[in-house]
Each structure stands twice: as C-alpha cells, then as structure tokens.
Design a protein around this motif. Structure first.
Motif, PDB file in Angstrom:
ATOM      1  N   GLY A 138       0.622  -0.968   0.105  1.00 21.37           N
ATOM      2  CA  GLY A 138       0.128   0.046  -0.173  1.00 21.37           C
ATOM      3  C   GLY A 138       0.741   1.325   0.136  1.00 21.37           C
ATOM      4  N   ILE A 139       1.919   1.082   0.681  1.00 22.66           N
ATOM      5  CA  ILE A 139       2.688   2.465   0.809  1.00 22.66           C
ATOM      6  C   ILE A 139       3.465   2.572  -0.674  1.00 22.66           C
ATOM      7  N   VAL A 140       3.508   1.486  -1.491  1.00 28.45           N
ATOM      8  CA  VAL A 140       4.174   1.720  -2.726  1.00 28.45           C
ATOM      9  C   VAL A 140       3.108   2.842  -3.936  1.00 28.45           C
ATOM     10  N   SER A 141       1.975   2.628  -3.325  1.00 28.74           N
ATOM     11  CA  SER A 141       0.870   3.536  -3.990  1.00 28.74           C
ATOM     12  C   SER A 141       1.201   5.142  -3.758  1.00 28.74           C
ATOM     13  N   LEU A 142       1.720   5.509  -2.493  1.00 32.10           N
ATOM     14  CA  LEU A 142       2.029   6.766  -2.178  1.00 32.10           C
ATOM     15  C   LEU A 142       3.251   7.218  -2.590  1.00 32.10           C
ATOM     16  N   ASP A 143       4.125   6.228  -2.719  1.00 30.83           N
ATOM     17  CA  ASP A 143       5.559   6.472  -3.285  1.00 30.83           C
ATOM     18  C   ASP A 143       5.510   6.882  -4.918  1.00 30.83           C
ATOM     19  N   THR A 144       4.766   6.081  -5.452  1.00 31.19           N
ATOM     20  CA  THR A 144       4.281   6.233  -7.029  1.00 31.19           C
ATOM     21  C   THR A 144       3.531   7.534  -7.223  1.00 31.19           C
ATOM     22  N   LEU A 145       2.648   7.999  -6.586  1.00 25.82           N
ATOM     23  CA  LEU A 145       1.942   9.318  -6.517  1.00 25.82           C
ATOM     24  C   LEU A 145       2.743  10.390  -6.180  1.00 25.82           C
ATOM     25  N   TRP A 146       3.810  10.407  -5.482  1.00 24.46           N
ATOM     26  CA  TRP A 146       4.765  11.379  -4.978  1.00 24.46           C
ATOM     27  C   TRP A 146       5.822  11.615  -6.259  1.00 24.46           C
ATOM     28  N   ALA A 147       6.333  10.444  -6.849  1.00 23.43           N
ATOM     29  CA  ALA A 147       7.017  10.463  -8.049  1.00 23.43           C
ATOM     30  C   ALA A 147       6.608  11.020  -9.167  1.00 23.43           C
ATOM     31  N   LEU A 148       5.241  11.002  -9.157  1.00 20.72           N
ATOM     32  CA  LEU A 148       4.536  11.372 -10.415  1.00 20.72           C
ATOM     33  C   LEU A 148       4.512  13.012 -10.227  1.00 20.72           C
ATOM     34  N   LEU A 149       4.184  13.287  -9.027  1.00 17.01           N
ATOM     35  CA  LEU A 149       4.091  14.920  -8.626  1.00 17.01           C
ATOM     36  C   LEU A 149       5.295  15.419  -8.964  1.00 17.01           C
ATOM     37  N   LEU A 150       6.466  14.746  -8.615  1.00 15.78           N
ATOM     38  CA  LEU A 150       7.694  15.430  -8.742  1.00 15.78           C
ATOM     39  C   LEU A 150       8.101  15.553 -10.214  1.00 15.78           C
ATOM     40  N   ARG A 151       7.694  14.351 -11.097  1.00 14.27           N
ATOM     41  CA  ARG A 151       7.897  14.590 -12.522  1.00 14.27           C
ATOM     42  C   ARG A 151       7.011  15.870 -13.213  1.00 14.27           C
ATOM     43  N   ALA A 152       5.834  15.903 -12.684  1.00 10.47           N
ATOM     44  CA  ALA A 152       5.078  16.925 -13.109  1.00 10.47           C
ATOM     45  C   ALA A 152       5.613  18.170 -12.723  1.00 10.47           C
ATOM     46  N   ALA A 153       6.309  18.593 -11.553  1.00 10.69           N
ATOM     47  CA  ALA A 153       6.932  19.742 -11.351  1.00 10.69           C
ATOM     48  C   ALA A 153       8.028  19.933 -12.010  1.00 10.69           C
ATOM     49  N   LEU A 154       8.724  19.111 -12.402  1.00 13.15           N
ATOM     50  CA  LEU A 154       9.823  19.113 -13.146  1.00 13.15           C
ATOM     51  C   LEU A 154       9.307  19.707 -14.455  1.00 13.15           C
ATOM     52  N   LEU A 155       8.236  19.056 -14.979  1.00 11.20           N
ATOM     53  CA  LEU A 155       7.920  19.390 -16.400  1.00 11.20           C
ATOM     54  C   LEU A 155       7.354  20.751 -16.448  1.00 11.20           C
ATOM     55  N   TRP A 156       6.818  21.230 -15.347  1.00  8.24           N
ATOM     56  CA  TRP A 156       6.287  22.822 -15.205  1.00  8.24           C
ATOM     57  C   TRP A 156       7.393  23.542 -15.110  1.00  8.24           C
ATOM     58  N   TYR A 157       8.562  23.530 -14.489  1.00  4.30           N
ATOM     59  CA  TYR A 157       9.608  24.157 -14.253  1.00  4.30           C
ATOM     60  C   TYR A 157      10.548  24.188 -15.715  1.00  4.30           C
ATOM     61  N   ALA A 158      10.503  23.086 -16.404  1.00  2.85           N
ATOM     62  CA  ALA A 158      10.895  23.155 -17.743  1.00  2.85           C
ATOM     63  C   ALA A 158      10.317  24.302 -18.704  1.00  2.85           C
ATOM     64  N   GLY A 159       8.863  23.884 -18.472  1.00  4.90           N
ATOM     65  CA  GLY A 159       8.073  24.695 -19.307  1.00  4.90           C
ATOM     66  C   GLY A 159       8.062  26.252 -19.136  1.00  4.90           C
ATOM     67  N   PHE A 160       8.116  26.628 -17.639  1.00  2.00           N
ATOM     68  CA  PHE A 160       8.132  28.101 -17.364  1.00  2.00           C
ATOM     69  C   PHE A 160       9.624  28.665 -17.766  1.00  2.00           C
ATOM     70  N   ALA A 161      10.786  27.717 -17.922  1.00  2.00           N
ATOM     71  CA  ALA A 161      12.035  27.895 -18.281  1.00  2.00           C
ATOM     72  C   ALA A 161      12.174  28.363 -19.930  1.00  2.00           C
ATOM     73  N   VAL A 162      11.487  27.548 -20.597  1.00  2.00           N
ATOM     74  CA  VAL A 162      11.272  27.692 -21.906  1.00  2.00           C
ATOM     75  C   VAL A 162      10.430  28.781 -22.424  1.00  2.00           C
ATOM     76  N   TRP A 163       9.264  28.986 -21.851  1.00  2.00           N
ATOM     77  CA  TRP A 163       8.692  30.212 -22.009  1.00  2.00           C
ATOM     78  C   TRP A 163       9.200  31.379 -21.579  1.00  2.00           C
ATOM     79  N   THR A 164      10.174  31.510 -20.420  1.00  2.00           N
ATOM     80  CA  THR A 164      11.001  32.658 -20.233  1.00  2.00           C
ATOM     81  C   THR A 164      11.962  33.124 -21.438  1.00  2.00           C
ATOM     82  N   LEU A 165      12.675  32.102 -21.819  1.00  2.00           N
ATOM     83  CA  LEU A 165      13.667  32.051 -22.735  1.00  2.00           C
ATOM     84  C   LEU A 165      12.988  32.835 -24.006  1.00  2.00           C
ATOM     85  N   LEU A 166      11.781  32.295 -24.396  1.00  2.00           N
ATOM     86  CA  LEU A 166      11.275  32.647 -25.720  1.00  2.00           C
ATOM     87  C   LEU A 166      10.737  34.131 -25.369  1.00  2.00           C
ATOM     88  N   LEU A 167      10.560  34.504 -24.460  1.00  2.00           N
ATOM     89  CA  LEU A 167       9.985  35.905 -24.210  1.00  2.00           C
ATOM     90  C   LEU A 167      11.202  36.681 -24.156  1.00  2.00           C
TER      91      LEU A 167
END
Length: 278
Positions: A249-278
């Motif tokens: 059962g704990i594995v599911s919480l670890d999996t969700l946390w890893a998903l959230l971390l990947r999503a956060a990295l994706l957002w920051y990468a998107g913010f960085a690209v957007w900043t460079l383009l502007l």
C-alpha cells in the motif's frame, strides 16, 4: 523575474525554515472570524471576502508599483519571493504522511486510522477507503499547496498568488456557511484552469491513455471539483492498484509522489522555455 523567483522560493522552502516562520495566519483569521460573526456583516459574505482579500491584495499591488521602478526591480524581488513562500500550502505534505506510512507499513490498520485522523483529519469506514483518502489527500494538498500557487504567480504575479491563498484560507477556515460557500465558488473558478493543466501534465509524465480516458469526459465539466478531478487523473496516470495493507500500500503513495515530482519538473521546464522565448 518570475522564473528566478520560483527557483528561489523552492530553494528557500527546501533548505530553510523560513516558510514555517513566515506563514502566520493568526491575525488574518482573527479578522475573518470577527467580521463573519459581526451582525453588520453576517448576511454579507461577499463584502467580508472583499474586505479581507481585496485590501491586502491592493496594498501588495501598491507596494510593488512603488518598488518595481527602483533599482531595475531588485527591491521588488524579495517581496515576490516572500509572497510566493507565504502563498504555498501549509505544512509539509510528505513529512505529514510519515506516521501514517509507518503504521500502514506494519499492517496496523487501527494505528493507521488513528494517525490519519489526528494528523490529516481523515476518517474512513475501512482500510481500503482510508488508503484511498490518503492518496487523494496527497494529490490535493500537493496541487493546492504548490501547483496552483506557482501557476497563478507565473501567469499574473504575486497579487494572484496571494489572492488564491487568502481565498483558500477563507474556504477552509471560515465558520459562516454562506461565506464558506462563496469562497469555495470563487476558489473553484481559480482552480478550473490549473487543475486541468496539471492533469494534462500527468498524462505526459504518466499513463497517457488512462488519463486521456478520464479527461475525455471531465475536461469541460464545470461541476466536478478540482479535488475529484486531480484524484482521478493522478490515480489513472500512476496506475494505482487496489488498496492493500502493508508495504504494497505504501508503494502507491511513493508512486504518486514520484508522479508529482515529474510533473513539477515538467512545469519548471515549461516555465524556463517560456521565459527564454520571451
């Protein structure tokens, strides 16, 4: 400057205790409870929200208007950082799950139910429902405490980020049912775009097809709450299995946390690209 502020906020949040010292809501909450209990305002929830949200936001906007032209905006930088830190969610979501994780790993459902109620305010009729609610808690608190805040900050600046946090506090801590209902309605509008953007991010960093099936029916559904949508999308993206006691059962919480971390990295990468383009 927005991307730099977001990076600084994350570094300060992770490597210092400034967040715990700075996130003090006592004074604002006392004013909230005093106004909503006042005979003059008890039937005017919109006026209470306007006073308690628009006044601080207007003062912040005035301060930034004065500081922005000075020293190329360098004086405004610490204000931006402090506002973002204040606007983040309360408490450490991952650390807050620690006692529950320990109890669940041992297979002690009674202890797990106790610490979930004590630390997270979660109650359930059985172990399966309890774990599902904890999974939902992890997704929702991560969204409203981080993703929603950085979305509104990057899009509209510190005024929007502060507005979101004050509105969330009113919805969660208010005692007048009418005021809470109005605050929840406004918060629902604030959440509509960022929660769908995060769900789309889950599709990119998780199971794309499973999230697509969820989003196909809920993408334009105004009535589904942000908490319900992010729970559906997160569990689909992470391919969460049926709840189980013990380490599985704990594995599911670890999996969700890893998903959230990947999503956060994706957002920051998107913010960085957007900043460079502007």
């Amino acid at each position: 400057m927005s991307f730099v502020v977001l990076l600084l906020a994350i570094l300060i949040e992770k490597f210092s205790s400034l967040r715990q010292r700075f996130q003090r809501d006592g004074g604002w909450l006392r004013e909230l409870h005093a106004l909503e209990a006042s005979p003059k305002f008890v039937t005017r929830p919109w006026l209470v929200l306007a006073i308690l949200i628009l006044c601080p936001v207007a003062l912040l906007a005035l301060l930034l208007w004065v500081l922005d032209p000075v020293a190329y905006g360098l004086l405004a930088l610490p204000v931006h950082v402090l506002v973002v830190i204040y606007s983040l969610g309360r408490g450490d979501v991952e650390a807050g799950l620690g006692p529950f994780r320990d109890a669940w790993r041992r297979g002690d459902l009674q202890a797990g139910a106790h610490v979930a109620e004590r630390d997270l305010g979660i109650t359930a009729e059985n172990g399966e429902q309890l774990l599902e609610k904890v999974q939902s808690h992890l997704l929702w608190q991560s969204y409203q405490g981080f993703f929603a805040v950085i979305f509104w900050y990057f899009l509209l600046g510190p005024v929007a980020a502060l507005s979101y946090r004050l509105l969330a506090l009113a919805a969660e801590q208010g005692k007048n049912p009418e005021l809470v209902e109005r605050a929840q309605q406004l918060r629902h509008a604030f959440d509509w775009v960022p929660v769908r953007l995060l769900a789309a991010s889950f599709a990119l960093v998780g199971n794309f097809a499973a999230v697509g099936r969820v989003m196909l029916h809920e993408l334009l559904n105004w009535h589904i709450s942000a908490e319900q949508l992010i729970n559906k999308a997160g569990c689909a993206a992470a391919e969460i299995a049926a709840p189980q006691a013990g380490p599985e059962g704990i594995v599911s919480l670890d999996t969700l946390w890893a998903l959230l971390l990947r999503a956060a990295l994706l957002w920051y990468a998107g913010f960085a690209v957007w900043t460079l383009l502007l």
